[in-house]
Design an enzyme around this catalytic site. Structure first.
Site, PDB file in Angstrom:
ATOM      1  N   LYS A  29      -2.657 -99.827-144.854  1.00 58.83           N
ATOM      2  CA  LYS A  29      -3.608 -99.203-143.923  1.00 58.83           C
ATOM      3  C   LYS A  29      -2.849 -98.529-142.788  1.00 58.83           C
ATOM      4  CE  LYS A  29      -7.268-102.384-145.137  1.00 58.83           C
ATOM      5  NZ  LYS A  29      -7.830-103.719-144.964  1.00 58.83           N
ATOM      6  N   GLN A  43      -8.732-108.431-140.789  1.00 61.50           N
ATOM      7  CA  GLN A  43      -8.381-108.631-142.195  1.00 61.50           C
ATOM      8  C   GLN A  43      -8.893-109.988-142.673  1.00 61.50           C
ATOM      9  OE1 GLN A  43      -6.762-106.169-144.064  1.00 61.50           O
ATOM     10  NE2 GLN A  43      -7.242-107.488-145.795  1.00 61.50           N
ATOM     11  N   ASP A  68     -15.571-101.104-141.148  1.00 63.73           N
ATOM     12  CA  ASP A  68     -15.719-101.750-142.452  1.00 63.73           C
ATOM     13  C   ASP A  68     -17.187-101.801-142.874  1.00 63.73           C
ATOM     14  OD1 ASP A  68     -13.388-102.513-143.707  1.00 63.73           O
ATOM     15  OD2 ASP A  68     -13.155-104.358-142.544  1.00 63.73           O
TER      16      ASP A  68
END
Ligand code: NDP
Length: 286
Positions: free
Chosen positions: A53, A97, A120
């Protein structure tokens, strides 16, 4: 033999557009979009995802802020950091995460992220907005899959789609997005009876369960489109998907490989969402 759906090529094309837009935003508004990624603990798989990422952000000119905490960090400390990032104007997107250690509630962490920075699309407000079809952000993996299907001109409307796996991050939103695109969707899971027969009816099968080579050729009808979300590391270090690639690709019309299929699209959608969050932030200030 199935045509390969190449997520690397498609994501490279989309990233080129994102790169241009990031430059434009910098030139016109003096804003560089920023993504903060919080990692707790030393899970090697998480470390790889986070590194990818970070690299992808640099590649398109998005600022990447990485925050690494040791395993023992308290939930309060993590929530305080999220509060701080929610208020930080340099940060347009916040991602924690997953999975998190057992002492930290994923639910509380997800709900603490400001919905405007929830790139997200895991926050219940964003999930609800997706459900009613009134959203800014779409979850990265399902939206990346829709982009892949569109890029390859795969008809969704009216098709029978089977999604295997009902997680909040992949399966459930995937079923929603395919429904929104007028597919007739069956969402399957570990308690589904007659899964093989259900799969054999599908024009499009999307497998997201985390079981190496689970989908075999005898579960797939001739000419089906097969999308493999799974990432499974074998003992020999090799990555394989949830689909038995060699035998299924002999029967399917199109198929995603692992790696190089869905994975790059997930990260590309994250970049897209971060850029969108920056634009929405600017609009909120006009
Ligand atoms: P979860 O573990 O959260 O969910 C797995 C789902 O699969 C559950 O709904 C479970 O059913 C179902 N399942 C498990 N075994 C079976 C079975 N034998 N038959 C039918 N259904 C079954 O997984 P995620 O959705 O988070 O991830 C799935 C896979 O996708 C993993 O390999 C993950 O690494 C990968 N992944 C890849 C991404 C990418 O970018 N390529 C992004 C995100 C995930 P039940 O609900 O009944 O338990």
């Amino acid at each position: 033999m199935a045509e390969i759906i190449n997520g690397k090529i498609v994501s490279e094309k989309i990233r080129a557009d994102i790169r241009c837009e990031v430059q434009k935003l910098k030139a016109t508004a003096g804003i560089i979009p920023g993504l903060a990624v919080i990692v707790v603990g030393g899970d090697p798989a998480s470390a790889v995802y986070v590194r990818n990422k970070h690299k992808a952000c640099l590649d398109v000119g998005i600022e990447s802020y990485q925050i690494q905490y040791p395993d023992g960090i308290s939930e309060e400390e993590l929530l305080r950091k999220i509060d701080e990032l929610n208020l930080d104007d340099r940060v347009n997107g916040i991602l924690v995460q997953l999975p998190l250690p057992d002492n930290i509630s994923e639910k509380r962490v997800i709900e603490r992220i400001s919905p405007e920075k929830d790139v997200d699309a895991f926050h219940p407000i964003n999930v609800g907005r997706i459900t009613v079809g009134n959203y800014d952000f779409l979850p990265c993996t399902p939206a990346g899959i829709i982009s892949l299907l569109d890029y390859y001109g795969i008809e969704i409307c009216g098709k029978r789609c089977v999604v295997i796996g009902r997680s909040n991050i992949v399966g459930k939103p995937m079923a929603l997005l395919m429904t929104e695109r007028n597919a007739t969707v069956t969402l399957c899971h570990s308690r589904t009876l007659n899964l093989d027969a259900i799969c054999r009816e599908a024009d499009i099968i999307i497998v997201a369960i985390g079981k190496a080579e689970f989908l075999r050729a005898d579960m797939v009808k001739d000419g089906a489109v097969v999308i493999d979300v799974g990432i499974n590391r074998m003992e020999n270090g090799k990555l394989v998907g949830d689909v038995a690639f060699d035998e299924v690709s002999a029967k399917a019309s199109m198929i995603t490989p692992v790696p190089g299929g869905v994975g790059p699209m997930t990260i590309t959608t994250l970049l897209k969402n971060t850029l969108l969050a920056a634009k929405l932030h600017i609009m909120g200030h006009i």
